[in-house]
Design an enzyme around this catalytic site. Structure first.
Site, PDB file in Angstrom:
ATOM      1  N   ARG A 105      -2.687 -12.126   3.858  1.00  0.00           N
ATOM      2  CA  ARG A 105      -4.001 -11.668   3.384  1.00  0.00           C
ATOM      3  C   ARG A 105      -4.174 -12.047   1.918  1.00  0.00           C
ATOM      4  NH1 ARG A 105      -7.528  -7.972   4.914  1.00  0.00           N
ATOM      5  NH2 ARG A 105      -8.727  -9.813   4.436  1.00  0.00           N
ATOM      6  N   HIS A 142      -7.454  -8.563  -2.126  1.00  0.00           N
ATOM      7  CA  HIS A 142      -8.741  -7.961  -1.761  1.00  0.00           C
ATOM      8  C   HIS A 142      -8.710  -6.477  -2.071  1.00  0.00           C
ATOM      9  CE1 HIS A 142      -6.156  -7.418   1.771  1.00  0.00           C
ATOM     10  NE2 HIS A 142      -6.806  -6.274   1.935  1.00  0.00           N
ATOM     11  N   TYR A 146       0.845  -1.198   0.000  1.00  0.00           N
ATOM     12  CA  TYR A 146       0.000   0.000   0.000  1.00  0.00           C
ATOM     13  C   TYR A 146       0.877   1.243   0.000  1.00  0.00           C
ATOM     14  CZ  TYR A 146      -4.083  -2.747   1.417  1.00  0.00           C
ATOM     15  OH  TYR A 146      -5.113  -3.639   1.464  1.00  0.00           O
ATOM     16  N   HIS A 202     -10.477  -2.838  -0.580  1.00  0.00           N
ATOM     17  CA  HIS A 202     -11.254  -2.211   0.496  1.00  0.00           C
ATOM     18  C   HIS A 202     -12.271  -1.241  -0.096  1.00  0.00           C
ATOM     19  CE1 HIS A 202      -8.509  -3.377   3.856  1.00  0.00           C
ATOM     20  NE2 HIS A 202      -7.651  -3.474   2.859  1.00  0.00           N
ATOM     21  N   TYR A 224      -0.503 -10.051   0.728  1.00  0.00           N
ATOM     22  CA  TYR A 224       0.569  -9.480   1.565  1.00  0.00           C
ATOM     23  C   TYR A 224       0.506 -10.048   2.973  1.00  0.00           C
ATOM     24  CZ  TYR A 224      -3.149  -6.308   3.215  1.00  0.00           C
ATOM     25  OH  TYR A 224      -4.305  -5.792   3.747  1.00  0.00           O
TER      26      TYR A 224
HETATM   27 FE   LIG Z   1      -5.913  -4.646   2.931  1.00  0.00          FE
END
Ligand SMILES: [Fe+2]
Length: 213
Positions: A142, A145, A95, A147, A134
């Site tokens: 995870r 996905h 991110y 958000h 990640y």
């Molecule tokens: Fe996330």
């Protein structure tokens, strides 16, 4: 419900003047935590194409995908002009956020964040990169996905995460596996025909009474 069933119910609904909300009632999209990486940088370009940043020459790395969907309410009615705010990791699972300690590289051409409005029939779409998995901890990866935070006056704010079908990591994700089977189905997008790779995702909001001013 197969297609014939669906059509049958639709006709029945029409014949009986559609018992309000009963024939077409939908389950609201389940909530999920916002997570630590909601964008904090000022960012002008938040349009529907996350694969490019306005003013930059390059294109984001990774697999380009389209996601299309519809915002509805629990009666099955389209919700227009809902604010669909979405953010995700880049193809490497990183991110653009100061608290993301993942050593995976940033992508200078990946927009990472978009805010789109649903249209007249509640429809929305965006073009992005398939998000990388990640590590959330040493023992927890995870799955890919995206958000979402969805708002419209008169509806409860929805904060959730959308998953992809057929991902092995879905089965071991500590968040997704807290949900029951029905909820998981509502949170996993469907793959649809399309080139580039395309997915469909329905967002169902709950109405809330609007306070009198
Ligand atoms: Fe996330």
């Amino acid at each position: 419900m197969d297609r014939r069933d669906f059509i049958g119910r639709g006709l029945l609904g029409a014949a009986f003047g559609m018992v309000a909300g009963s024939a077409s009632a939908l389950s609201a999209t389940p909530d999920e935590i916002e997570g630590p990486f909601y964008p904090v940088f000022a960012q002008k370009d938040r349009d529907f194409d996350l694969t490019r940043i306005e003013g930059k020459q390059g294109v984001a790395s990774g697999r380009v995908i389209f996601i299309q969907g519809q915002v509805l309410d629990t009666d099955g009615q389209p919700v227009e002009e809902a604010i669909v705010d979405l953010w995700q990791a880049n193809a490497e699972g990183r991110y653009r956020h100061p608290r993301d300690g993942n050593p995976a590289p940033l992508d200078p051409y990946f927009q990472g964040w978009a805010i789109v409005l649903s249209g007249r029939d509640g429809a929305f779409r965006f073009k992005t990169i398939f998000p990388g998995a990640y590590p959330a901890s040493r023992t927890w990866m995870r799955p890919p996905h995206i958000h979402f935070k969805v708002n419209k006056p008169g509806y409860a704010e929805l904060v959730t995460q959308m998953y992809f079908p057929g991902e092995a990591l879905n089965a071991s994700d500590l968040l997704l596996q807290r949900k029951d089977e029905h909820e998981r189905q509502l949170m996993i997008a469907s793959k649809i025909q399309g080139d580039p790779e395309s997915y469909e995702y329905k967002i169902v909001l709950k109405k809330v009474p609007v306070a009198e001013v």
